[in-house]
Design an enzyme around this catalytic site. Structure first.
Site, short mmCIF file in Angstrom:
data_model
loop_
_atom_site.label_atom_id
_atom_site.label_comp_id
_atom_site.label_asym_id
_atom_site.label_seq_id
_atom_site.Cartn_x
_atom_site.Cartn_y
_atom_site.Cartn_z
N GLY A 62 0.82 -1.22 0.00
CA GLY A 62 0.00 0.00 0.00
C GLY A 62 0.85 1.25 0.00
O GLY A 62 0.55 2.22 -0.71
N ASP A 63 1.94 1.22 0.77
CA ASP A 63 2.87 2.36 0.81
C ASP A 63 3.48 2.58 -0.57
O ASP A 63 3.63 3.71 -1.03
CB ASP A 63 4.01 2.09 1.80
CG ASP A 63 3.53 1.83 3.22
OD1 ASP A 63 2.43 2.29 3.56
OD2 ASP A 63 4.25 1.16 3.98
#
Length: 341
Positions: free
Chosen positions: A295-296
């Site tokens: 997600g990062d």
């Protein structure tokens, strides 16, 4: 081209300490595989033991720092990004500085004399991992550091700001300072929902800064939690994304855009009362190493194109590309050069 210091991040820098350990080590500390927890008293000695007993890999981590490093890697412009957070004056802090400089990020860490650098133990057994996070110094960031001329200069220079929701538990006043600056100067301010517990237990802090957010990132679980907490009585992610995008804004310069990832399902983008869906690049199961930092990485790839004023389709495509690279590697790491076309 992206200019020097165009993107600034602020968050909790954690040094990932990753090692292949054994079953005995996990049992000793009462740790389960495929789990992520915050360290308790009983876990504290494990960090030193890992470094002395196993072959460890140090990777600069923490959600915002991961996104900024990935954006920096995608941009390939030295010093195109900057980052602020709190570390300790210790060996791990030195590792973090070395790691970030190598990545090309212009870091201005606040160094806390009395608290050790935050760490995240990544224990690997048979390809599966367990995460144990100890915030330590990351929890000690103070807005006084941000206000110092040499650090505020990073804020003045940047045109885009990204902060993960996790930082709401540490320094909401620092977030507010940056948010108000962005609104006053017509800059782009972005945050991430980051975790269900942020939406639930830091609801007031999140709501206070939401009007300033020009982009809101998150995943489907966080979006559903946000909906539940606000009594929206819907689990429809498209509907939730729209409602978040329509939340009142502090400044009328930009319309808010909500970007929600859903693992292997399409990315949802809500803007202007409409929802668009973008399919992700699917990866064969056997190529998946770990989803730590996916997600990062998506946010980092997205931001690398956004700061170059590329259309949203290309931002999403770059986000999906970066996430795809990261899940085929250990931790939030990447090859020397991106291969994105």
């Amino acid at each position: 081209m992206a200019s020097d210091g165009i993107l600034m991040g602020m968050g909790n820098p954690l040094l990932d300490i990753s090692a292949v350990v054994d079953e005995e080590f996990l049992q000793k500390y009462g740790v389960a595989l495929n789990n992520a927890i915050l360290a308790e008293e009983k876990h504290l000695p494990m960090y030193e033991e890992m470094t002395s007993k196993y072959s460890v890999e140090y990777i600069a981590g923490g959600a915002t720092q991961n996104s900024i490093r990935v954006a920096q890697w995608m941009l390939q412009v030295p010093g195109g990004t900057s980052y602020i957070g709190c570390i300790g004056k210790d060996q791990f802090g030195e590792e973090m500085k070395k790691n970030s400089k190598l990545a090309g990020v212009n870091v201005h860490y606040y160094e806390d004399e009395s608290t050790p650098t935050g760490t995240c133990a990544v224990c690997v057994v048979g390809g599966e991992r367990s995460l144990i996070a100890n915030l330590s110094a990351a929890n000690c960031y103070k807005s006084e550091h941000l206000k110092r001329p040499e650090n505020w200069a990073l804020v003045e220079k940047a045109k885009y700001f990204y902060i993960a929701g996790f930082f709401l538990t540490v320094s909401p006043d620092s977030i507010q300072l940056v948010a108000e600056h962005a609104a006053a100067k017509n800059k782009v301010f972005m945050m991430n929902l980051s975790a269900p517990f942020i939406c639930e237990f830091f609801k007031d802090a999140q709501e206070k800064v939401l009007p300033y957010m020009d982009y809101v990132f998150g995943n489907e679980t966080e979006a559903k939690t946000f909906s539940k907490v606000h009594g929206w009585e819907t689990d429809n992610v498209e509907e939730i994304a729209l409602k978040i995008s329509q939340w009142p804004k502090a400044s009328g310069t930009y319309k808010r855009i909500t970007v929600i990832t859903q693992g292997a399902d399409p990315v949802i983008v809500a803007e202007d009362g409409k929802v668009k869906k973008f399919p992700v690049v699917l990866l064969p199961k056997e190529k998946l190493v770990d989803t730590n930092g996916a997600g990062d990485a998506f946010v980092g790839g997205f931001l690398s194109k956004l700061v170059q004023q590329k259309p949203i389709e290309e931002c999403v495509r770059a986000g999906c590309y970066a996430a795809n690279v990261i899940i085929q590697r250990s931790g939030c790491t990447y090859p020397e050069k991106p291969d994105f076309h």
